[in-house]
Design a protein around this motif. Structure first.
Motif, PDB file in Angstrom:
ATOM      1  N   GLU A 100       0.874  -1.141   0.004  1.00 12.94           N
ATOM      2  CA  GLU A 100      -0.010   0.009   0.004  1.00 12.94           C
ATOM      3  C   GLU A 100       0.955   1.343  -0.024  1.00 12.94           C
ATOM      4  OE1 GLU A 100      -3.263   0.217  -0.387  1.00 12.94           O
ATOM      5  OE2 GLU A 100      -3.565   2.301   0.437  1.00 12.94           O
ATOM      6  N   ARG A 101       0.683   2.042  -0.951  1.00 12.65           N
ATOM      7  CA  ARG A 101       1.503   3.302  -1.268  1.00 12.65           C
ATOM      8  C   ARG A 101       0.517   4.507  -1.186  1.00 12.65           C
ATOM      9  NH1 ARG A 101       2.602  -0.326  -4.518  1.00 12.65           N
ATOM     10  NH2 ARG A 101       4.473  -1.537  -4.695  1.00 12.65           N
ATOM     11  N   SER A 102       1.101   5.518  -0.864  1.00 13.15           N
ATOM     12  CA  SER A 102       0.074   6.845  -0.884  1.00 13.15           C
ATOM     13  C   SER A 102      -0.108   7.206  -2.238  1.00 13.15           C
ATOM     14  CB  SER A 102       0.670   8.002  -0.140  1.00 13.15           C
ATOM     15  OG  SER A 102      -0.118   9.130  -0.306  1.00 13.15           O
ATOM     16  N   PRO A 103      -1.568   7.330  -2.383  1.00  9.69           N
ATOM     17  CA  PRO A 103      -1.883   7.780  -3.818  1.00  9.69           C
ATOM     18  C   PRO A 103      -1.319   9.138  -3.997  1.00  9.69           C
ATOM     19  CG  PRO A 103      -3.672   7.985  -2.468  1.00  9.69           C
ATOM     20  CD  PRO A 103      -2.673   7.134  -1.494  1.00  9.69           C
ATOM     21  N   VAL A 104      -0.882   9.981  -3.254  1.00  7.74           N
ATOM     22  CA  VAL A 104      -0.058  11.199  -3.198  1.00  7.74           C
ATOM     23  C   VAL A 104       1.105  10.836  -2.984  1.00  7.74           C
ATOM     24  CG1 VAL A 104       0.126  13.522  -2.427  1.00  7.74           C
ATOM     25  CG2 VAL A 104      -2.294  12.665  -2.324  1.00  7.74           C
ATOM     26  N   LEU A 131       1.417   5.575  -9.790  1.00  7.67           N
ATOM     27  CA  LEU A 131       2.441   5.986  -9.094  1.00  7.67           C
ATOM     28  C   LEU A 131       3.762   6.359  -9.959  1.00  7.67           C
ATOM     29  CD1 LEU A 131       2.218   2.993  -6.530  1.00  7.67           C
ATOM     30  CD2 LEU A 131       1.533   5.393  -6.128  1.00  7.67           C
ATOM     31  N   GLY A 132       3.761   6.401 -11.252  1.00  5.52           N
ATOM     32  CA  GLY A 132       4.697   6.936 -12.100  1.00  5.52           C
ATOM     33  C   GLY A 132       5.816   5.893 -11.888  1.00  5.52           C
ATOM     34  N   PRO A 133       6.936   6.588 -12.652  1.00  4.17           N
ATOM     35  CA  PRO A 133       7.166   8.135 -12.959  1.00  4.17           C
ATOM     36  C   PRO A 133       6.384   7.930 -14.549  1.00  4.17           C
ATOM     37  CG  PRO A 133       9.145   6.522 -13.791  1.00  4.17           C
ATOM     38  CD  PRO A 133       8.067   5.514 -12.781  1.00  4.17           C
ATOM     39  N   PHE A 134       5.951   9.252 -14.665  1.00  2.00           N
ATOM     40  CA  PHE A 134       5.045   9.508 -15.897  1.00  2.00           C
ATOM     41  C   PHE A 134       5.720  10.102 -17.067  1.00  2.00           C
ATOM     42  CE2 PHE A 134       2.685   9.731 -12.044  1.00  2.00           C
ATOM     43  CZ  PHE A 134       1.537   8.960 -12.100  1.00  2.00           C
ATOM     44  N   LEU A 172       7.967  20.250 -10.732  1.00  5.27           N
ATOM     45  CA  LEU A 172       6.762  19.387 -10.717  1.00  5.27           C
ATOM     46  C   LEU A 172       6.724  18.341  -9.810  1.00  5.27           C
ATOM     47  CD1 LEU A 172       4.202  18.231 -12.364  1.00  5.27           C
ATOM     48  CD2 LEU A 172       5.970  16.620 -13.347  1.00  5.27           C
ATOM     49  N   PRO A 173       5.995  18.225  -8.751  1.00  6.06           N
ATOM     50  CA  PRO A 173       6.098  17.433  -7.594  1.00  6.06           C
ATOM     51  C   PRO A 173       5.950  15.964  -7.832  1.00  6.06           C
ATOM     52  CG  PRO A 173       4.103  18.726  -7.525  1.00  6.06           C
ATOM     53  CD  PRO A 173       4.551  19.056  -8.650  1.00  6.06           C
ATOM     54  N   VAL A 174       5.559  15.638  -9.116  1.00 11.71           N
ATOM     55  CA  VAL A 174       5.484  14.170  -9.182  1.00 11.71           C
ATOM     56  C   VAL A 174       6.538  13.857 -10.062  1.00 11.71           C
ATOM     57  CG1 VAL A 174       2.932  14.082  -8.967  1.00 11.71           C
ATOM     58  CG2 VAL A 174       3.774  14.459 -11.079  1.00 11.71           C
ATOM     59  N   PHE A 212      -4.159  15.167 -12.454  1.00  9.95           N
ATOM     60  CA  PHE A 212      -4.184  14.959 -10.990  1.00  9.95           C
ATOM     61  C   PHE A 212      -5.195  15.729 -10.189  1.00  9.95           C
ATOM     62  CE2 PHE A 212      -0.081  13.407 -12.244  1.00  9.95           C
ATOM     63  CZ  PHE A 212       0.233  12.429 -11.428  1.00  9.95           C
ATOM     64  N   GLU A 213      -5.608  15.358  -9.157  1.00  8.95           N
ATOM     65  CA  GLU A 213      -6.738  16.085  -8.286  1.00  8.95           C
ATOM     66  C   GLU A 213      -6.327  15.944  -6.840  1.00  8.95           C
ATOM     67  OE1 GLU A 213     -11.135  16.768  -8.733  1.00  8.95           O
ATOM     68  OE2 GLU A 213     -10.703  15.071  -7.972  1.00  8.95           O
ATOM     69  N   ASN A 214      -6.100  16.785  -6.123  1.00 12.73           N
ATOM     70  CA  ASN A 214      -5.595  16.738  -4.608  1.00 12.73           C
ATOM     71  C   ASN A 214      -4.275  15.934  -4.566  1.00 12.73           C
ATOM     72  OD1 ASN A 214      -7.569  18.514  -4.110  1.00 12.73           O
ATOM     73  ND2 ASN A 214      -9.011  16.896  -3.606  1.00 12.73           N
ATOM     74  N   GLY A 215      -3.480  16.005  -5.589  1.00 14.23           N
ATOM     75  CA  GLY A 215      -2.270  15.430  -5.413  1.00 14.23           C
ATOM     76  C   GLY A 215      -2.123  13.697  -5.989  1.00 14.23           C
TER      77      GLY A 215
END
Ligand code: FES
Ligand code: FES
Lengths: 729, 168
Positions: free
Chosen positions: A234-238, A443-446, A516-518, A655-658
């Motif tokens: 389980e990883r954070s969707p953000v 989860l990327g990388p995109f 870019l934060p992702v 992305f929505e809310n991270g």
């Protein structure tokens, strides 16, 4: 190849691994497997059985019965290296590929950089491995000629035997290998002449196709080792949230769940937290994971929203940015030009989504030695990453590379391997970690988006006097944790825009960097997939402004001979460019030259009664020079076209809310068979000995040629991807 | 845990599994037949396609308990040596690239040819739409289905003892 000095260290390392910075010829005599394959780590389950026999070079092993094993150093992800790489040696050795065993290397030093990417596998190995094969052939011939006491130049090879026609004698490689292996390997062996080729340049059947048509081919996800447990994480969707706490009470009630532990996904310089559920079966691990209650600290990353970010890029576009390439006096030429035009182009982020989701099996026989089974594009990268992350000796990391169920650049990043390695180490048993499709998508990388601002000035004759392409985009490397150096242009992000062969006297191409934060990464054809869309659509706009035929306009900008000019000329002919189309149809053209190679496409579309546009046909000319397997070239180009249509016409990642709003193929759709156009691939192989890439060049021209065709059919100029084909007519 | 009896590739099996385990994971992890692939888990990609009493189903979305007592055919049950007419056509057209989706593609194609021996392009579109190929092998999938169809139809017309092609 782009050798600009501002290429960052990371990117340079990648290129080195791809073998494009000059590979040394590795021909040595090694008869001991240990030397070839590094120190023994674990024999737990080796899907690649150790080759049997004597090595004439690390790549070629022959046993006494004459059975030949060829080592393939380039992971196969569907691009055909399982055939094209051994073929280079088999050709020189007079072997038929269906009679040899092909084994995949595991990052051993003897084989140099073992990474598939950048359309570089054949380009990087073509001469080197032919020399390896030729050198081994000369050793075998020398051994035979000494035994027969005849001049070596009277001997020939065929069907794994050395022949001496004059005395009507022949002897198998198996009977020669022992003597041959004691000879010194010639360093400049004579290569076969291309007119004598029996494999190279021919459409040969790939040896792995029957296995891939019967469920027998082994992918990473198919590996099973004794005592293995399964894990789901389980990883954070953000992406990037810190793990605060987790409650595994309900998880532990799931039958088969063994252990719940903190996980760490190391993606280049970024570290992401997770919670791993380890169980007897994958299903139990997944159910256990769904029962977790995890608290994340999003650290403000949940403020990230695509529409606001796009607005931000529009703001940044007002900046001058830094010069990527300049020629003449752009400002003056633009001011003086009688006709001016400008336009702004936008592209989205997209996922790689190989059909095989990320997965990895890891076993630690001791605390300091490890064995890994993975669908990965880079055995060498795994080895280097494992050595760095766990402070191991390279020889104590044994890597088994399976067939990759698709790669497209995603499997250049070994985050899924390092994460599994951490889990298996903590668990103390072999563990297989399987990502869900949702994990894989979200989860990327995109592939990063690029925005492009254009300005151009045309002369009285309509031809361009001034041209500017300003790229506004994040930097792949900055998102992977290597901060962008202020005052420099990230050349990966302006890929190809200053390499096109259009002769324009005043140019001022620029780059504006955006945080870019992702995480983003290399996606098949990297930045050319988005920049070509913008660049080649704007060239079309210039042609229309000038009132000229878009293909002829391009050719008119190419007075000097060039590969691009040859491609467009050929395309004009094979696409029957001048032949009128049925009513409601349109055709568009585009070409793009970049680090991987060069191709040009003509796309034909038709307006449908329901208001949609149908992609009818894609005609491609790919420029190659030297070809190993023309059927594989066609297959790769067909695939590149399908992938490019998906990227141009499907929603992509927002992305929505991270968090990514798309999770599985229902929300992140891929092209399906009913949407596949007719594809025609023409190979231009008259470029001489120059070798160009195959896997990527077919992508970049698709989106612009499609948008240009839509303009012709509907009068609508698409400047933003993705385009919704259902609403265009 | 539950005991589930079913037949896979003509072999009776007794599985000791959680009843809600998807058939896909029972086939792959418990029975050990890994030709059937995981692609999405939600019946969107077709990589996990197997035949349930002859009809194609997405094994990721069928709980193993729901197929108790029934007959399953996986890609491994199609032929021993990749010589089912569909597989032969797949090889002749060099359809697979990465190969990961191809077990599912082939199982869908075999099912299509069973109900529609001479499929048109639009029959193929309808039957194969549920199978994603990210490598984009669609053009060849289409050609291979036409080739297999032609071969199977010719084979069916041959007298029984001469029918080498198309025999399983
Ligand atoms: S895995 Fe079953 S349809 Fe995708
Ligand atoms: S062959 Fe790779 S997904 Fe179909």
């Amino acid at each position: 190849m782009n050798t600009n000095e501002t290429l960052s260290a990371n990117r340079r390392d990648f290129l080195k691994l791809l073998g494009l910075t000059g590979a040394a010829l590795v021909v040595g005599i090694s008869s001991a497997n240990a030397e070839v394959f590094g120190g023994p780590v674990s024999g737990l389950l080796n899907i690649n059985a150790d080759p049997v026999g004597m090595a004439l070079t690390p790549y070629i092993i022959i046993d006494k019965t004459g059975k030949v094993t060829l080592m393939n150093s380039q992971p196969d992800m569907g691009q055909g290296t399982h055939q094209s790489i051994p073929a280079l040696m088999a050709e020189e050795l007079g072997l038929s590929l269906d009679k040899v065993t092909i084994l995949q290397t595991g990052g051993e030093k003897a084989f140099g950089g073992q990474v598939s990417g950048g359309s570089s596998s054949v380009r990087g190995n073509y001469m080197t491995l032919r020399k390896v094969g030729a050198s081994a052939r000369e050793m075998l011939v020398t051994a035979a000629s000494q035994q027969w006491n005849v001049p070596a130049n009277e001997c020939t090879v065929a069907d794994a035997r050395v022949h001496h026609k004059a005395s009507n004698r022949s002897i198998g490689y198996g009977d020669l290998v022992e003597t041959a292996s004691k000879l010194t390997a010639p360093t400049s062996p004579k290569l076969k002449e291309s007119k004598d080729f029996t494999i190279l340049g021919k459409a040969t059947m790939r040896p792995e196709v029957p296995a891939k048509s019967s469920g027998k081919a082994v992918f990473g996800i198919d590996v099973k080792v004794p005592g293995m447990l399964y894990a789901s994480v389980e990883r954070s969707p953000v992406i990037g949230s810190k793990l605060v706490s987790f409650d595994d009470t309900k998880t532990k009630q799931v039958k088969g769940v063994r252990q719940v532990l903190k996980a760490s996904r190391v993606l280049e310089k970024n570290r992401y937290d997770g919670v791993a559920v380890v169980a007897d079966t994958y299903w139990a691990a997944l159910k256990g994971r769904r029962a977790l209650a995890v608290t994340w600290d999003h650290q403000g990353l949940d403020k990230f929203n695509t529409p606001a970010y796009e607005q931000h890029l529009h703001e940044l576009a007002k900046q001058d940015g830094l010069v990527d390439h300049s020629a003449g006096d752009f400002a003056k030429a633009l001011a003086d030009a009688p006709t001016k035009l400008e336009a702004f182009y936008e592209t989205p982020m997209v996922s790689h989504s190989p059909m095989e989701p990320m997965n990895c099996v890891v076993h630690w026989p001791t605390d300091t030695s490890v064995e890994i089974w993975a669908s990965s594009q880079g055995a060498t990268i795994i080895k280097e990453n494992m050595v760095a992350e766990f402070k191991l000796k390279a020889d104590d990391v044994k890597v088994n590379i399976t067939f990759n169920g698709g790669g497209f650049g995603r499997r250049l990043f070994q985050d899924f391997v390092l994460e599994a390695a951490h889990i298996a180490k903590a668990v103390g048993k072999p563990v297989k970690v399987i990502w869900t499709r949702e994990d894989d998508t979200q989860l990327g990388p995109f592939r990063p988006m690029t925005f492009s601002a254009f300005r151009a000035g045309l002369g009285a004759d309509g031809m361009p006097l001034a041209f500017q392409h300003k790229v506004i985009s994040p930097s792949i490397e900055a998102t992977l944790g290597s901060p962008h150096k202020t005052g420099t242009v990230d050349k990966t992000m302006t890929e190809g825009i200053s390499e096109q062969k259009y002769e324009i006297p005043n140019v001022d191409n620029r780059y504006v960097f955006a945080e870019l934060p992702v995480p983003t990464g290399y996606w098949r054809a990297v930045t050319s997939t988005t920049l070509a869309f913008a660049h080649e659509c704007f060239i079309d706009e210039m042609a229309h402004k000038a009132g000229k035929d878009p293909l002829d306009y391009r050719l008119a900008m190419m007075t000097k001979a060039s590969d691009a000019k040859r491609v467009l000329t050929k395309l004009r002919e094979v696409s029957k460019w001048d032949k009128p189309l049925p009513a409601g149809w349109g055709r568009g053209v585009a070409q793009y030259e970049f680090f991987a190679g060069l191709a040009g496409h003509v796309v034909e579309v038709s307006k449908q009664k329901d208001g949609s546009v149908k992609v009818e046909k894609v005609i491609c000319v790919i420029d190659l020079g030297t070809v190993v397997n023309p059927d594989m070239v066609r297959a790769q180009t067909e695939g590149a076209i399908a992938m490019a249509i998906t990227a141009a016409t499907k929603p992509g990642i927002t992305f929505e809310n991270g968090a990514a709003q798309q999770a599985n193929f229902d929300t992140n759709p891929m092209l399906r068979i009913n949407e596949m156009p007719v594809v025609e691939v023409h190979i231009l192989a008259e470029g001489g000995p120059v070798i160009k890439g195959v896997g990527e060049p077919g992508l970049p021209p698709v989106a612009p040629a499609l948008a240009n065709a839509i303009f012709m059919a509907t009068g609508k100029r698409v400047r933003r991807l993705p385009m919704d084909l259902s609403k265009l007519a | 845990m539950a005991t589930i009896k079913l037949t896979i590739n003509n072999q009776p099996r007794t599985l000791d599994v959680e009843p809600d385990m998807p058939l896909l994971w029972a086939i792959r992890d418990v029975v050990g037949l890994t030709g059937t692939k995981f692609g999405c888990g939600i019946a969107q990609c077709g990589a996990c396609t197997v035949h349930l009493d002859g009809s194609p189903v997405r094994s990721c979305s069928v709980p193993v308990s729901a197929v108790s007592g029934q007959k399953i055919t996986t890609i491994e049950g199609l032929s021993k040596n990749a010589d089912h007419p569909v597989q032969k056509a797949w090889i002749a057209h060099q359809v697979p690239q990465c190969g990961y989706c191809q077990s599912g593609q082939i199982m869908s194609a075999v099912a299509l040819l069973k109900t529609t021996p001479k499929p048109t392009d639009s029959d193929i579109d309808n039957a194969m739409q549920g199978n994603i190929c990210r490598c984009g092998t669609y053009t060849r999938v289409r050609e291979a289905i036409h080739t297999a169809s032609a071969e199977m139809n010719t084979a069916n017309k041959l007298p029984k003892n001469g029918a080498k092609v198309g025999k399983r």
